[in-house]
Design an enzyme around this catalytic site. Structure first.
Site, PDB file in Angstrom:
ATOM      1  N   HIS A   5       7.523 -13.238  29.398  1.00 14.13           N
ATOM      2  CA  HIS A   5       8.384 -12.957  30.548  1.00 14.13           C
ATOM      3  C   HIS A   5       9.421 -14.051  30.787  1.00 14.13           C
ATOM      4  O   HIS A   5       9.100 -15.230  30.735  1.00 14.13           O
ATOM      5  CB  HIS A   5       7.505 -12.805  31.803  1.00 14.13           C
ATOM      6  CG  HIS A   5       8.267 -12.534  33.053  1.00 14.13           C
ATOM      7  ND1 HIS A   5       8.193 -13.340  34.166  1.00 14.13           N
ATOM      8  CD2 HIS A   5       9.139 -11.547  33.363  1.00 14.13           C
ATOM      9  CE1 HIS A   5       8.971 -12.849  35.113  1.00 14.13           C
ATOM     10  NE2 HIS A   5       9.557 -11.764  34.653  1.00 14.13           N
ATOM     11  N   HIS A  41      17.831 -15.944  35.320  1.00 18.52           N
ATOM     12  CA  HIS A  41      17.119 -15.196  36.352  1.00 18.52           C
ATOM     13  C   HIS A  41      17.545 -15.633  37.737  1.00 18.52           C
ATOM     14  O   HIS A  41      17.960 -14.833  38.559  1.00 18.52           O
ATOM     15  CB  HIS A  41      15.599 -15.355  36.189  1.00 18.52           C
ATOM     16  CG  HIS A  41      14.822 -14.396  37.036  1.00 18.52           C
ATOM     17  ND1 HIS A  41      14.751 -14.496  38.411  1.00 18.52           N
ATOM     18  CD2 HIS A  41      14.086 -13.304  36.712  1.00 18.52           C
ATOM     19  CE1 HIS A  41      14.007 -13.516  38.885  1.00 18.52           C
ATOM     20  NE2 HIS A  41      13.593 -12.771  37.874  1.00 18.52           N
TER      21      HIS A  41
END
Length: 272
Positions: A5, A41
């Site tokens: 991830h 992110h």
């Protein structure tokens, strides 16, 4: 598929491969003209992770190509699937097609090496907004216009906003997608989530609907990982790949599950 991830820096690709993944997910940010610019992110992100790693998109794709081209000195045989987590919520709905065109141009140039012995990995275009279905159309039409429709065999799709499954299916119908579909379900590792929707997605997959595979995110605990496997998922996204690797060795799972390899087609629903 063990999906690492938030792998947004080039050095993290090798780090997560060393931790035992065969798939990685990364975040794609767009500028105001719907150009994919960098992997990033930002805050907030999962608990216990740094949210601020980034690379320019072209550099990141080039690094992926090196690691998935047999014969390259950086080649990683086990890296077989990517998830492009596209942050298109920063765009207007009418920019989705353009975003798809721009994604295709970048991937064709930097990952597929302009159609000349590029990277071999499969990948999923993950879209966070059902209204952005035209991104798929823009991507497909651009690759076809370059004379390389066969490259679309490597491309799958996912709507990642935990929408109702029938609404997801309607979005695919609008752009004529009938296969290569993964359905994600999940939430940040900071919060608990029931597996009700995962179970609905698995049921739809097994009934021969448009969904071919289901993955769950983000499972970092042993208990959550077991629950996801018990629900019958095909992939688990995690910050801690060793947890899933450990669970797969347990008696309850070692004869039921194995790590996917390149010969396993990620667009074909598994039939036991």
């Amino acid at each position: 598929w063990i999906m690492g991830h938030m792998v947004n820096a080039i050095w993290q690709i090798d780090q997560f491969m060393d931790l035992g993944v065969n798939s990685i997910e990364f975040d794609i940010n767009f500028d105001k003209s719907a150009n994919p610019i960098y992997t990033y992110h930002g805050v907030p992100c999962d608990c216990f992770r740094s949210c601020l790693k980034w690379e320019y998109f072209g550099d990141f794709l080039t690094a992926l190509r090196h690691r998935t081209t047999p014969g390259d000195k950086l080649y990683k045989e086990k890296l077989i699937l990517f998830v492009f987590d596209m942050k298109t919520n920063s765009l207007y709905d009418n920019q989705a097609y353009t975003a798809g065109v721009n994604m295709a141009n970048n991937i064709f140039k930097y990952y597929w090496n302009n159609g000349n012995n590029g990277g071999r990995s499969y990948f999923i275009l993950s879209i966070p907004n059902l209204n952005h279905y035209n991104l798929i159309k823009g991507f497909q039409e651009t690759i076809k216009s370059k004379g390389h429709p066969e490259l679309l065999e490597k491309v799958g799709y996912d709507f990642s906003a935990n929408d109702d499954i029938p609404d997801v299916e309607k979005a695919y119908q609008k752009v004529g997608v009938t296969g290569h579909v993964w359905q994600s379900d999940g939430i940040t590792n900071c919060l608990p989530r029931t597996l009700t929707r995962v179970q609905a997605a698995v049921k739809e997959r097994d009934s021969g609907g448009v969904i071919n595979k289901v993955y769950y995110w983000t499972a970092d605990k042993y208990s959550t990982t077991r629950d996801a496997l018990d629900a019958g998922v095909d992939g688990i996204m995690t910050n801690y790949p060793y947890v899933l690797n450990d669970v797969l060795k347990e008696n309850a799972y070692k004869n039921k599950f194995r790590l996917a390899n390149y010969e396993d087609n990620p667009w074909v629903t598994f039939k036991p």
